[in-house]
Design a protein around this motif. Structure first.
Motif, PDB file in Angstrom:
ATOM      1  N   LEU A   1      -2.500 -55.504  -8.687  1.00  0.00           N
ATOM      2  CA  LEU A   1      -3.664 -56.202  -9.232  1.00  0.00           C
ATOM      3  C   LEU A   1      -3.778 -57.540  -8.516  1.00  0.00           C
ATOM      4  O   LEU A   1      -2.833 -58.328  -8.487  1.00  0.00           O
ATOM      5  CB  LEU A   1      -3.509 -56.436 -10.739  1.00  0.00           C
ATOM      6  CG  LEU A   1      -4.653 -57.183 -11.428  1.00  0.00           C
ATOM      7  CD1 LEU A   1      -5.961 -56.402 -11.323  1.00  0.00           C
ATOM      8  CD2 LEU A   1      -4.322 -57.459 -12.897  1.00  0.00           C
ATOM      9  N   HIS A   2      -4.945 -57.809  -7.955  1.00  0.00           N
ATOM     10  CA  HIS A   2      -5.113 -58.969  -7.088  1.00  0.00           C
ATOM     11  C   HIS A   2      -6.260 -59.850  -7.573  1.00  0.00           C
ATOM     12  O   HIS A   2      -7.286 -59.350  -8.041  1.00  0.00           O
ATOM     13  CB  HIS A   2      -5.382 -58.508  -5.657  1.00  0.00           C
ATOM     14  CG  HIS A   2      -4.445 -57.424  -5.196  1.00  0.00           C
ATOM     15  ND1 HIS A   2      -3.122 -57.651  -4.936  1.00  0.00           N
ATOM     16  CD2 HIS A   2      -4.648 -56.090  -4.997  1.00  0.00           C
ATOM     17  CE1 HIS A   2      -2.535 -56.513  -4.576  1.00  0.00           C
ATOM     18  NE2 HIS A   2      -3.448 -55.560  -4.610  1.00  0.00           N
TER      19      HIS A   2
ATOM     20  N   LEU B   1     -11.655 -57.503   1.447  1.00  0.00           N
ATOM     21  CA  LEU B   1     -10.909 -57.564   0.194  1.00  0.00           C
ATOM     22  C   LEU B   1     -11.311 -56.437  -0.753  1.00  0.00           C
ATOM     23  O   LEU B   1     -10.495 -55.956  -1.544  1.00  0.00           O
ATOM     24  CB  LEU B   1     -11.136 -58.921  -0.486  1.00  0.00           C
ATOM     25  CG  LEU B   1     -10.558 -60.141   0.235  1.00  0.00           C
ATOM     26  CD1 LEU B   1     -10.960 -61.419  -0.499  1.00  0.00           C
ATOM     27  CD2 LEU B   1      -9.034 -60.054   0.328  1.00  0.00           C
ATOM     28  N   ALA B   2     -12.554 -56.010  -0.673  1.00  0.00           N
ATOM     29  CA  ALA B   2     -13.056 -54.966  -1.571  1.00  0.00           C
ATOM     30  C   ALA B   2     -12.396 -53.617  -1.326  1.00  0.00           C
ATOM     31  O   ALA B   2     -12.550 -52.703  -2.149  1.00  0.00           O
ATOM     32  CB  ALA B   2     -14.570 -54.840  -1.429  1.00  0.00           C
ATOM     33  N   LYS B   3     -11.653 -53.472  -0.250  1.00  0.00           N
ATOM     34  CA  LYS B   3     -10.951 -52.221   0.006  1.00  0.00           C
ATOM     35  C   LYS B   3      -9.825 -51.990  -1.005  1.00  0.00           C
ATOM     36  O   LYS B   3      -9.353 -50.858  -1.146  1.00  0.00           O
ATOM     37  CB  LYS B   3     -10.392 -52.222   1.425  1.00  0.00           C
ATOM     38  CG  LYS B   3     -11.466 -52.223   2.512  1.00  0.00           C
ATOM     39  CD  LYS B   3     -10.852 -52.288   3.896  1.00  0.00           C
ATOM     40  CE  LYS B   3     -11.926 -52.319   4.985  1.00  0.00           C
ATOM     41  NZ  LYS B   3     -11.342 -52.428   6.348  1.00  0.00           N
TER      42      LYS B   3
ATOM     43  N   LEU C   1     -10.731 -64.466   9.520  1.00  0.00           N
ATOM     44  CA  LEU C   1      -9.617 -63.951  10.312  1.00  0.00           C
ATOM     45  C   LEU C   1      -8.355 -63.779   9.462  1.00  0.00           C
ATOM     46  O   LEU C   1      -7.633 -62.786   9.623  1.00  0.00           O
ATOM     47  CB  LEU C   1      -9.331 -64.881  11.493  1.00  0.00           C
ATOM     48  CG  LEU C   1     -10.508 -65.103  12.452  1.00  0.00           C
ATOM     49  CD1 LEU C   1     -10.125 -66.082  13.557  1.00  0.00           C
ATOM     50  CD2 LEU C   1     -10.969 -63.780  13.049  1.00  0.00           C
ATOM     51  N   THR C   2      -8.089 -64.723   8.566  1.00  0.00           N
ATOM     52  CA  THR C   2      -6.888 -64.601   7.737  1.00  0.00           C
ATOM     53  C   THR C   2      -7.018 -63.489   6.702  1.00  0.00           C
ATOM     54  O   THR C   2      -6.007 -63.017   6.174  1.00  0.00           O
ATOM     55  CB  THR C   2      -6.564 -65.934   7.038  1.00  0.00           C
ATOM     56  OG1 THR C   2      -7.699 -66.386   6.291  1.00  0.00           O
ATOM     57  CG2 THR C   2      -6.166 -66.999   8.050  1.00  0.00           C
ATOM     58  N   ALA C   3      -8.237 -63.049   6.434  1.00  0.00           N
ATOM     59  CA  ALA C   3      -8.409 -61.870   5.570  1.00  0.00           C
ATOM     60  C   ALA C   3      -7.707 -60.664   6.195  1.00  0.00           C
ATOM     61  O   ALA C   3      -7.125 -59.826   5.488  1.00  0.00           O
ATOM     62  CB  ALA C   3      -9.889 -61.577   5.348  1.00  0.00           C
ATOM     63  N   ASP C   4      -7.738 -60.584   7.529  1.00  0.00           N
ATOM     64  CA  ASP C   4      -7.051 -59.485   8.220  1.00  0.00           C
ATOM     65  C   ASP C   4      -5.536 -59.630   8.133  1.00  0.00           C
ATOM     66  O   ASP C   4      -4.803 -58.641   8.265  1.00  0.00           O
ATOM     67  CB  ASP C   4      -7.470 -59.445   9.694  1.00  0.00           C
ATOM     68  CG  ASP C   4      -8.927 -59.046   9.869  1.00  0.00           C
ATOM     69  OD1 ASP C   4      -9.394 -58.189   9.098  1.00  0.00           O
ATOM     70  OD2 ASP C   4      -9.600 -59.596  10.764  1.00  0.00           O
ATOM     71  N   TRP C   5      -5.065 -60.853   7.941  1.00  0.00           N
ATOM     72  CA  TRP C   5      -3.631 -61.100   7.767  1.00  0.00           C
ATOM     73  C   TRP C   5      -3.167 -60.686   6.375  1.00  0.00           C
ATOM     74  O   TRP C   5      -2.113 -60.066   6.215  1.00  0.00           O
ATOM     75  CB  TRP C   5      -3.338 -62.588   8.014  1.00  0.00           C
ATOM     76  CG  TRP C   5      -2.050 -63.091   7.449  1.00  0.00           C
ATOM     77  CD1 TRP C   5      -0.794 -62.901   7.944  1.00  0.00           C
ATOM     78  CD2 TRP C   5      -1.890 -63.892   6.265  1.00  0.00           C
ATOM     79  NE1 TRP C   5       0.138 -63.523   7.149  1.00  0.00           N
ATOM     80  CE2 TRP C   5      -0.515 -64.146   6.112  1.00  0.00           C
ATOM     81  CE3 TRP C   5      -2.781 -64.423   5.330  1.00  0.00           C
ATOM     82  CZ2 TRP C   5      -0.005 -64.887   5.051  1.00  0.00           C
ATOM     83  CZ3 TRP C   5      -2.284 -65.176   4.281  1.00  0.00           C
ATOM     84  CH2 TRP C   5      -0.905 -65.405   4.136  1.00  0.00           C
ATOM     85  N   VAL C   6      -3.959 -60.986   5.363  1.00  0.00           N
ATOM     86  CA  VAL C   6      -3.502 -60.773   3.996  1.00  0.00           C
ATOM     87  C   VAL C   6      -3.675 -59.336   3.520  1.00  0.00           C
ATOM     88  O   VAL C   6      -2.802 -58.806   2.817  1.00  0.00           O
ATOM     89  CB  VAL C   6      -4.202 -61.750   3.014  1.00  0.00           C
ATOM     90  CG1 VAL C   6      -5.667 -61.419   2.823  1.00  0.00           C
ATOM     91  CG2 VAL C   6      -3.487 -61.767   1.666  1.00  0.00           C
ATOM     92  N   VAL C   7      -4.763 -58.665   3.877  1.00  0.00           N
ATOM     93  CA  VAL C   7      -5.055 -57.345   3.300  1.00  0.00           C
ATOM     94  C   VAL C   7      -3.935 -56.325   3.548  1.00  0.00           C
ATOM     95  O   VAL C   7      -3.554 -55.595   2.617  1.00  0.00           O
ATOM     96  CB  VAL C   7      -6.412 -56.810   3.810  1.00  0.00           C
ATOM     97  CG1 VAL C   7      -6.594 -55.339   3.455  1.00  0.00           C
ATOM     98  CG2 VAL C   7      -7.548 -57.635   3.206  1.00  0.00           C
TER      99      VAL C   7
END
Length: 274
Positions: free
Chosen positions: A139-140, A160-162, A125-131
């Motif tokens: 560069l990440h 994240l691969a986006k 869920l927090t992946a949707d917050w950070v992306v």
């Protein structure tokens, strides 16, 4: 991290620290710090954004089991090593499902001067917050270091691969995979379903445990490649006190330079998975 894990106060700041086995921290952080150090020149070229992302951040400090030794956890170790070079991180994102752990990590990073942003929640869920906060011209570097394979939903990697320029260091829990494959074939739902969707179709055809594990990991690698990322074939084995391999650290990336630098970071002990 899990709420049931043992927590003790750190004598330095009084904030909570998680008790972990030596193999959980020392080797892993050594590799990650070496990679951050090796890649500082590449980060320096990106003026728009240079980020560090940890969606399983924990408390920020750990105590080594059966000792009185306290060490920096992943986010603090990453921030300190990056500060030693000009290619420091411009943005620092941390998240964890446990509010108390994340509060401690956030406080420690702020005290170190890190440009930290934090969010409580499960990593998927927090992946949707950070992306949405990540620049496509930046560069990440993301660390995905859960305590078990079931927490590492493949959707996290897909999201994240986006980003065009992102390197992802993954804790690949081969021990956890080995323990859950056989039982997972007997039930409708398994923790491995989140980690590698569709794994049963490729594993059922195998005749031995070793073949099943190999087929499972190859299926996961294929899923990663479908996102446009590549899995570096050099993986670092992290072993426990009995010299049994607990998990592998692996790198997902698009750029040949990232793979080259990962090999440098792992060069003092490198293994091929297959």
């Amino acid at each position: 991290m899990k709420a049931k894990d043992k927590i003790v106060p750190d004598p330095i700041d009084g904030l909570p620290a998680m008790v972990v086995g030596r193999w959980v921290t020392e080797e892993k952080h050594q590799i990650i710090k070496r990679y951050i150090d090796a890649s500082w020149a590449a980060r320096q070229k990106f003026n728009s954004q240079r980020t560090y992302i940890d969606l399983f951040a924990g408390t920020g400090r750990v105590k080594i089991k059966h000792t009185q030794t306290f060490l920096d956890g992943g986010p603090l170790a990453a921030w300190r090593i990056a500060q030693q070079k000009r290619g420091a991180f411009s943005d620092f994102f941390v998240a964890d499902a446990h509010p108390g752990y994340l509060a401690a990590c956030d406080a420690r990073l702020r005290k170190c001067g890190a440009p930290v942003r934090s969010c409580v929640g499960r990593a998927d869920l927090t992946a949707d917050w950070v992306v949405p906060q990540l620049s496509k011209s930046g560069l990440h570097l993301a660390l995905l270091d859960p305590f078990n394979a079931g927490h590492l939903h493949f959707s996290i990697i897909r999201k994240l691969a986006k980003l065009p320029s992102i390197d992802i260091v993954v804790h690949l829990s081969t021990g956890d995979i080995q323990r859950n494959i056989a039982s997972g074939l007997q039930v409708q739902q398994s923790p491995l379903d989140n980690f590698a969707p569709g794994w049963r179709d490729v594993v059922r055809a195998q005749s031995s445990k070793q073949a099943m594990r190999s087929a499972f990991v190859q299926h996961w690698i294929h899923l990663v490649e479908q996102t446009g990322l590549q899995v570096c074939d050099m993986m670092y084995p992290v072993r426990n006190s009995k010299e049994s391999t607990m998990y592998w650290l692996c790198l997902l990336s698009r750029h040949p330079l990232a793979e080259k630098l990962w090999r440098i970071a792992c060069q003092f002990e490198t293994r091929r998975l297959f």
